[in-house]
Design an enzyme around this catalytic site. Structure first.
Site, PDB file in Angstrom:
ATOM      1  N   HIS A 185       5.174  -7.448  -8.057  1.00 16.49           N
ATOM      2  CA  HIS A 185       4.028  -6.720  -7.490  1.00 16.49           C
ATOM      3  C   HIS A 185       2.807  -7.042  -8.335  1.00 16.49           C
ATOM      4  O   HIS A 185       2.419  -6.289  -9.219  1.00 16.49           O
ATOM      5  CB  HIS A 185       4.322  -5.212  -7.498  1.00 16.49           C
ATOM      6  CG  HIS A 185       3.321  -4.384  -6.753  1.00 16.49           C
ATOM      7  ND1 HIS A 185       3.645  -3.184  -6.151  1.00 16.49           N
ATOM      8  CD2 HIS A 185       2.001  -4.556  -6.501  1.00 16.49           C
ATOM      9  CE1 HIS A 185       2.576  -2.659  -5.577  1.00 16.49           C
ATOM     10  NE2 HIS A 185       1.553  -3.486  -5.796  1.00 16.49           N
TER      11      HIS A 185
ATOM     12  N   HIS B 193      -1.111  -8.529  -7.544  1.00 18.87           N
ATOM     13  CA  HIS B 193      -2.167  -9.026  -6.665  1.00 18.87           C
ATOM     14  C   HIS B 193      -2.967 -10.034  -7.478  1.00 18.87           C
ATOM     15  O   HIS B 193      -3.626  -9.661  -8.451  1.00 18.87           O
ATOM     16  CB  HIS B 193      -3.067  -7.885  -6.200  1.00 18.87           C
ATOM     17  CG  HIS B 193      -2.350  -6.848  -5.399  1.00 18.87           C
ATOM     18  ND1 HIS B 193      -2.205  -6.930  -4.031  1.00 18.87           N
ATOM     19  CD2 HIS B 193      -1.699  -5.718  -5.786  1.00 18.87           C
ATOM     20  CE1 HIS B 193      -1.512  -5.885  -3.605  1.00 18.87           C
ATOM     21  NE2 HIS B 193      -1.188  -5.139  -4.646  1.00 18.87           N
TER      22      HIS B 193
ATOM     23  N   GLU C  38       2.403   5.236  -2.078  1.00 20.53           N
ATOM     24  CA  GLU C  38       1.599   5.310  -3.304  1.00 20.53           C
ATOM     25  C   GLU C  38       0.671   6.522  -3.150  1.00 20.53           C
ATOM     26  O   GLU C  38       0.863   7.544  -3.788  1.00 20.53           O
ATOM     27  CB  GLU C  38       0.796   4.031  -3.506  1.00 20.53           C
ATOM     28  CG  GLU C  38      -0.123   4.071  -4.724  1.00 20.53           C
ATOM     29  CD  GLU C  38      -1.101   2.892  -4.773  1.00 20.53           C
ATOM     30  OE1 GLU C  38      -1.674   2.679  -5.843  1.00 20.53           O
ATOM     31  OE2 GLU C  38      -1.301   2.210  -3.747  1.00 20.53           O
TER      32      GLU C  38
ATOM     33  N   ASP D 234      -2.589  -4.775 -10.496  1.00 20.28           N
ATOM     34  CA  ASP D 234      -3.896  -5.428 -10.670  1.00 20.28           C
ATOM     35  C   ASP D 234      -4.260  -5.349 -12.154  1.00 20.28           C
ATOM     36  O   ASP D 234      -5.081  -4.528 -12.565  1.00 20.28           O
ATOM     37  CB  ASP D 234      -4.963  -4.727  -9.819  1.00 20.28           C
ATOM     38  CG  ASP D 234      -4.640  -4.787  -8.339  1.00 20.28           C
ATOM     39  OD1 ASP D 234      -5.017  -5.781  -7.689  1.00 20.28           O
ATOM     40  OD2 ASP D 234      -4.006  -3.833  -7.840  1.00 20.28           O
TER      41      ASP D 234
END
Length: 348
Positions: A25, A27, A208, A287
């Site tokens: 996971h 980005h 989330e 991120d």
């Protein structure tokens, strides 16, 4: 068998850093550090709203997912050429290699770029080149997952998919990201059905900020193979039991969850409850340029905040990351053997 009890607690931080792990996971646009944003802005003649690296980094005070996304999309505006996408991914791979990430499945958001007039091929070729070179030079296995922006329409997602199909050999699956509230997974039922017909692997962000119902919808309507985040599943005990029974992986992002106010602190995170329930939970960075940490930062800080955790949980999380990865079984087993060797060496 590894004797986890023989691994001293003081060895744990070094073990967390040294153990092989997969990141599922990430980005890739979210790995764009302020320094590189300014470098690319200068190279491409893009004027930024912030006068300096320090001013941009100071703006990373998010109250929720949307406040982050506003800055995230502004940062991505500097990405215009194939070399820009390569440079961004290469910078991530250098950090991943230092963190002993042996496999990474990179999310990318083509609509963030094609809406600005950047060709699909420019995006994918730049990222794919970095993946190829990371494997050749760093030994990191890497693949790409194309994500649809859920705040846009399903028609836009379908058009994006068709635009990407000439580059089908360069990405292994599709995902669903961006603003979760008000954009349930079933909004994208048709495009995900098309993706399944094409043999693409299927993942989606759910649970989330969105409710547990979004997780159910991702499972039943989109027929995902992994849930990205998924931490709100604990509000629905029947759903937790289902996720455990189906060995449905959750790609959890602890530092991200705190930065976006999903949990107040790492000590409040429900990862211990997820593991205790038998879920295939994993740790990831999401991120990292915006949320304060790459893979080892997430592991070390999370374990520091959870004193009840030790070597057994560290091994389980790394093992889960390999189990949940989209690679052949032989590769998974090879990484698990590496993992066992690292832990066996520490148990002396």
């Amino acid at each position: 068998m590894i004797d986890f009890d023989r691994i001293r607690p003081d060895r744990l931080p070094a073990l967390l850093r040294a153990m092989p792990k997969a990141e599922l996971h990430i980005h890739i646009e979210g790995s764009l550090e302020p320094e590189l944003i300014f470098k690319l802005a200068e190279r491409n003649g893009v004027k930024l709203a912030y006068p300096s690296v320090e001013a941009l980094r100071a703006a990373y005070a998010f109250t929720d997912l949307q406040s982050f996304l506003d800055i995230y999309y502004a940062g991505a505006s500097v990405l215009l050429k194939e070399q820009d996408f390569f440079d961004m991914a290469w910078a991530y791979f250098e950090k991943a290699a230092a963190d002993n990430v042996v496999h990474a499945e990179l999310f990318f958001d083509p609509q963030t770029h094609t809406e600005r007039g950047v060709p699909m091929g420019t995006v994918i070729r730049g990222l794919e080149h970095a993946c190829r070179r990371a494997h050749a030079e760093m030994g990191i296995s890497a693949s790409l997952i194309l994500c649809f922006l859920r705040h846009l329409s399903e028609d836009a997602a379908m058009a994006t998919l068709e635009e990407a199909l000439p580059y089908r050999q360069h990405f292994i699956g599709v995902g669903l990201d961006s603003s979760e509230r008000g954009h349930p997974p079933e909004k994208f039922a048709r495009v995900f059905a098309r993706c399944r017909e094409l043999g693409l692997r299927i993942v989606a962000h759910a649970g989330e900020e969105g409710p547990p119902e979004y997780i159910r919808s991702a499972l039943d309507v989109l027929k995902v193979e992994r849930i990205d985040h998924g931490v709100r599943c604990v509000e629905d005990p029947a759903l937790v039991r289902r996720l455990a029974a189906e060995r449905m992986p959750l790609t959890v992002c602890p530092l991200s969850n705190v930065k976006l106010c999903v949990f107040k602190t790492l000590a409040d995170h429900n990862l211990p409850a997820l593991l205790k329930a038998g879920l295939v939970a994993t740790i990831n960075s999401d991120d990292p340029a915006y949320f304060g940490g790459y893979m080892n930062d997430n592991f070390v800080q999370t374990f520091a905040a959870l004193p009840q955790w030790g070597a057994r949980e560290a091994w389980q999380l790394a093992h889960n990351s390999f189990e949940a990865s989209f690679v052949p079984e032989a590769a998974k087993q090879a990484w698990v053997r590496q993992l066992d060797q690292v832990f066996a060496a520490a148990a002396v």
